[in-house]
Design a protein around this motif. Structure first.
Motif, short mmCIF file in Angstrom:
data_model
loop_
_atom_site.label_atom_id
_atom_site.label_comp_id
_atom_site.label_asym_id
_atom_site.label_seq_id
_atom_site.Cartn_x
_atom_site.Cartn_y
_atom_site.Cartn_z
N VAL A 80 0.84 -1.21 0.00
CA VAL A 80 0.00 0.00 0.00
C VAL A 80 0.87 1.25 0.00
O VAL A 80 0.53 2.26 -0.63
N LEU A 81 2.00 1.19 0.69
CA LEU A 81 2.91 2.33 0.74
C LEU A 81 3.82 2.41 -0.49
O LEU A 81 4.81 3.13 -0.48
N GLN A 82 3.50 1.64 -1.50
CA GLN A 82 4.19 1.64 -2.80
C GLN A 82 5.65 1.19 -2.68
O GLN A 82 6.55 1.79 -3.27
N ALA A 83 5.85 0.13 -1.90
CA ALA A 83 7.16 -0.50 -1.81
C ALA A 83 6.98 -2.00 -2.04
O ALA A 83 7.11 -2.81 -1.12
N PRO A 84 6.65 -2.38 -3.29
CA PRO A 84 6.34 -3.80 -3.54
C PRO A 84 7.55 -4.72 -3.38
O PRO A 84 7.38 -5.88 -3.01
N ASP A 85 8.75 -4.22 -3.60
CA ASP A 85 9.93 -5.07 -3.42
C ASP A 85 10.13 -5.42 -1.95
O ASP A 85 10.43 -6.57 -1.60
N VAL A 86 9.92 -4.46 -1.07
CA VAL A 86 10.00 -4.72 0.37
C VAL A 86 8.86 -5.62 0.79
O VAL A 86 9.03 -6.51 1.63
N GLY A 87 7.69 -5.42 0.20
CA GLY A 87 6.54 -6.27 0.50
C GLY A 87 6.77 -7.72 0.13
O GLY A 87 6.42 -8.63 0.88
N LEU A 88 7.39 -7.95 -1.02
CA LEU A 88 7.70 -9.33 -1.43
C LEU A 88 8.73 -9.96 -0.51
O LEU A 88 8.63 -11.14 -0.16
N SER A 89 9.72 -9.19 -0.12
CA SER A 89 10.72 -9.70 0.82
C SER A 89 10.07 -10.03 2.17
O SER A 89 10.35 -11.07 2.77
N GLN A 90 9.20 -9.17 2.63
CA GLN A 90 8.50 -9.41 3.89
C GLN A 90 7.60 -10.63 3.78
O GLN A 90 7.51 -11.42 4.71
N LEU A 91 6.98 -10.80 2.65
CA LEU A 91 6.11 -11.95 2.44
C LEU A 91 6.91 -13.25 2.51
O LEU A 91 6.48 -14.22 3.14
N ALA A 92 8.07 -13.26 1.91
CA ALA A 92 8.90 -14.47 1.90
C ALA A 92 9.51 -14.75 3.27
O ALA A 92 9.44 -15.86 3.79
N VAL A 93 10.09 -13.73 3.87
CA VAL A 93 10.83 -13.94 5.13
C VAL A 93 9.89 -13.87 6.33
O VAL A 93 9.90 -14.75 7.19
N GLY A 94 9.09 -12.83 6.41
CA GLY A 94 8.29 -12.60 7.61
C GLY A 94 7.09 -13.50 7.75
O GLY A 94 6.66 -13.78 8.87
N SER A 95 6.52 -13.97 6.65
CA SER A 95 5.32 -14.79 6.77
C SER A 95 5.56 -16.24 6.43
O SER A 95 4.68 -17.07 6.66
N ALA A 96 6.72 -16.60 5.92
CA ALA A 96 6.98 -17.99 5.58
C ALA A 96 8.20 -18.56 6.30
O ALA A 96 8.10 -19.53 7.04
N LEU A 97 9.34 -17.93 6.13
CA LEU A 97 10.58 -18.51 6.63
C LEU A 97 10.72 -18.41 8.15
O LEU A 97 11.02 -19.40 8.81
#
Length: 90
Positions: free
Chosen positions: A46-63
């Motif tokens: 939403v804050l227009q940082a999709p690259d950080v969002g993808l990293s957060q999705l991979a690390v913060g919600s999965a790994l």
């Protein structure tokens, strides 16, 4: 409209972070942490940082929750082995 979406995303982050702290069971904590990771990924998008969002999705919600679950499982196994049966010397 954009400000409303940001405020809602921030409120979801606050609620899920509070839930992650309030939950006492480590297994449930890691699952709530995974939800928090997804919510943070949405906030970053939403804050227009999709690259950080993808990293957060991979690390913060999965790994990270996966590693926490595996660690809790390993600790529980060691605790059960130490309590029952033979005592080990070292």
């Amino acid at each position: 409209m954009t400000d409303t979406v940001i405020v809602v995303a921030l409120l979801l982050v606050a609620v899920s972070a509070t839930a992650a702290v309030a939950v006492r069971d480590p297994v449930h904590q890691s699952l709530v942490l995974a939800v928090l990771g997804v919510v943070l990924a949405v906030l970053f998008t939403v804050l227009q940082a999709p690259d950080v969002g993808l990293s957060q999705l991979a690390v913060g919600s999965a790994l990270t929750p996966l590693l926490l679950l595996l660690t809790v499982r390993k600790v529980k196994r060691r605790g059960e082995r130490g309590r029952g049966g033979k005592e080990s010397d070292g």
